[in-house]
Design an enzyme around this catalytic site. Sequence first.
Site, PDB file in Angstrom:
ATOM      1  N   HIS A   1       0.853  -1.190   0.000  1.00 41.32           N
ATOM      2  CA  HIS A   1       0.000   0.000   0.000  1.00 41.32           C
ATOM      3  C   HIS A   1       0.884   1.234   0.000  1.00 41.32           C
ATOM      4  O   HIS A   1       1.454   1.622   1.026  1.00 41.32           O
ATOM      5  CB  HIS A   1      -0.933   0.027   1.214  1.00 41.32           C
ATOM      6  N   CYS A   2       0.989   1.872  -1.162  1.00 42.62           N
ATOM      7  CA  CYS A   2       1.748   3.114  -1.279  1.00 42.62           C
ATOM      8  C   CYS A   2       1.166   3.901  -2.452  1.00 42.62           C
ATOM      9  O   CYS A   2       0.298   3.414  -3.177  1.00 42.62           O
ATOM     10  CB  CYS A   2       3.241   2.842  -1.472  1.00 42.62           C
TER      11      CYS A   2
ATOM     12  N   TYR B   1      -7.475  17.906  -1.609  1.00 44.88           N
ATOM     13  CA  TYR B   1      -6.184  18.326  -1.069  1.00 44.88           C
ATOM     14  C   TYR B   1      -5.192  18.440  -2.221  1.00 44.88           C
ATOM     15  O   TYR B   1      -5.353  17.806  -3.266  1.00 44.88           O
ATOM     16  CB  TYR B   1      -5.658  17.357  -0.008  1.00 44.88           C
TER      17      TYR B   1
ATOM     18  N   THR C   1      -6.311   9.861  -4.174  1.00 47.89           N
ATOM     19  CA  THR C   1      -7.539  10.596  -4.459  1.00 47.89           C
ATOM     20  C   THR C   1      -7.271  11.960  -5.092  1.00 47.89           C
ATOM     21  O   THR C   1      -8.123  12.494  -5.805  1.00 47.89           O
ATOM     22  CB  THR C   1      -8.380  10.784  -3.176  1.00 47.89           C
TER      23      THR C   1
ATOM     24  N   ARG D   1     -10.312   0.846  -6.479  1.00 45.16           N
ATOM     25  CA  ARG D   1     -10.525   1.328  -5.118  1.00 45.16           C
ATOM     26  C   ARG D   1     -11.800   2.151  -5.056  1.00 45.16           C
ATOM     27  O   ARG D   1     -12.017   3.039  -5.874  1.00 45.16           O
ATOM     28  CB  ARG D   1      -9.339   2.179  -4.666  1.00 45.16           C
TER      29      ARG D   1
ATOM     30  N   ARG E   1     -14.269  13.027   4.019  1.00 50.09           N
ATOM     31  CA  ARG E   1     -13.399  14.203   4.017  1.00 50.09           C
ATOM     32  C   ARG E   1     -12.427  14.181   2.826  1.00 50.09           C
ATOM     33  O   ARG E   1     -11.766  15.178   2.540  1.00 50.09           O
ATOM     34  CB  ARG E   1     -12.618  14.292   5.326  1.00 50.09           C
TER      35      ARG E   1
ATOM     36  N   HIS F   1      -6.551  -0.596   6.047  1.00 52.00           N
ATOM     37  CA  HIS F   1      -6.227  -0.173   7.408  1.00 52.00           C
ATOM     38  C   HIS F   1      -7.248  -0.643   8.456  1.00 52.00           C
ATOM     39  O   HIS F   1      -7.614   0.110   9.359  1.00 52.00           O
ATOM     40  CB  HIS F   1      -6.071   1.348   7.466  1.00 52.00           C
TER      41      HIS F   1
ATOM     42  N   ASP G   1       2.173   3.036   3.206  1.00 50.83           N
ATOM     43  CA  ASP G   1       1.319   4.187   2.902  1.00 50.83           C
ATOM     44  C   ASP G   1       2.142   5.405   2.475  1.00 50.83           C
ATOM     45  O   ASP G   1       1.628   6.530   2.463  1.00 50.83           O
ATOM     46  CB  ASP G   1       0.406   4.555   4.070  1.00 50.83           C
TER      47      ASP G   1
ATOM     48  N   ASN H   1      -2.002  13.542   3.892  1.00 56.04           N
ATOM     49  CA  ASN H   1      -2.903  14.167   4.869  1.00 56.04           C
ATOM     50  C   ASN H   1      -2.551  13.887   6.327  1.00 56.04           C
ATOM     51  O   ASN H   1      -3.426  13.911   7.191  1.00 56.04           O
ATOM     52  CB  ASN H   1      -4.356  13.764   4.595  1.00 56.04           C
TER      53      ASN H   1
END
Length: 302
Positions: free
Chosen positions: A32-33, A50, A78, A125, A131, A182, A258, A263
């Site tokens: 997961h990255c 963001y 995202t 995904r 948020r 997660h 990750d 964020n």
Amino acid sequence: MSAFVKDADWLDWHPNPSKPKFQVPAGAVDAHCHVFGPGDVFPFAPERKYTPCDASWEQLFSLRDFLGFDKNVVVQATCHGSDNSALLDVLERANGKARGVVTVKPDISVEELQRMHDLGVRGVRFNYVKRLVDPKPDDYYREIIEKIRPLGWHVVLYFEPSDLKEKKDFFNSLNIPLVIDHMGRPDVTKGVDSEEFALFLKFMREHKNVWSKVSCPERLSVTGPKALDGEQNAYQDVVPFARRVVEEFPDRVLWGTDWPHPNMKTEMPDDGILVDYVPSIAVTPELQTKLLVTNPNTLYWS
């Protein structure tokens, strides 16, 4: 330099992570990255919530080698929306040492999906964390699932405990392998025996095609990576949750850094410390090999 200006409160990835004391087993996968941009080459999406710093494939592969991993699974960020160009560029450069999880829309063509598959994409995904995105209606996701089903892909779900409670029946109906990011983001202050975490474990018990990433303790922890006396205390409030999942579902767990840790608002994690956290949740060499080698290779390279 990116054509975009990162958010004023954005924390960049750790420039000098420590060398892990834990040596990961041969063939280990960072499952997961992400990559961000660079924004002047792969622009960020207009609808993003963001704007990050740049985090390129060169930096990702350099970290992979430094930490001792063999492969990466790159998950669409995202901030790039459904434009997967940056991720696909990574796969083209990876010499078979990376797989991808993309974000697509229902109108994507069969030909484009096949091109992605040929490059190494193995999943899509669906993000429910409000948020970060605006979740879509169920039928939107069903249409995507029917398009990817012939390719044998899986669905990665990113949600929080309230989302699982709300969407459980929908998830139950999908009849496709699911990978949960997660551990569904449990509230660790409620304890490992909380009703919320019990619902997550029940969901995994009832569906043998549900996997979980036991990653991102830095997102879940209240105590943080260090004890008050300055000694390393690798996210001890998260350990009971991740260890429970690893020990009950040893053949359906994955782990990843990750990187570049989007964020994070107060402290950027040290990727070396994150690797050293692994033996606290997978306490035997057998469990470590399943978590880091066997399971990700089974899901993404078999």
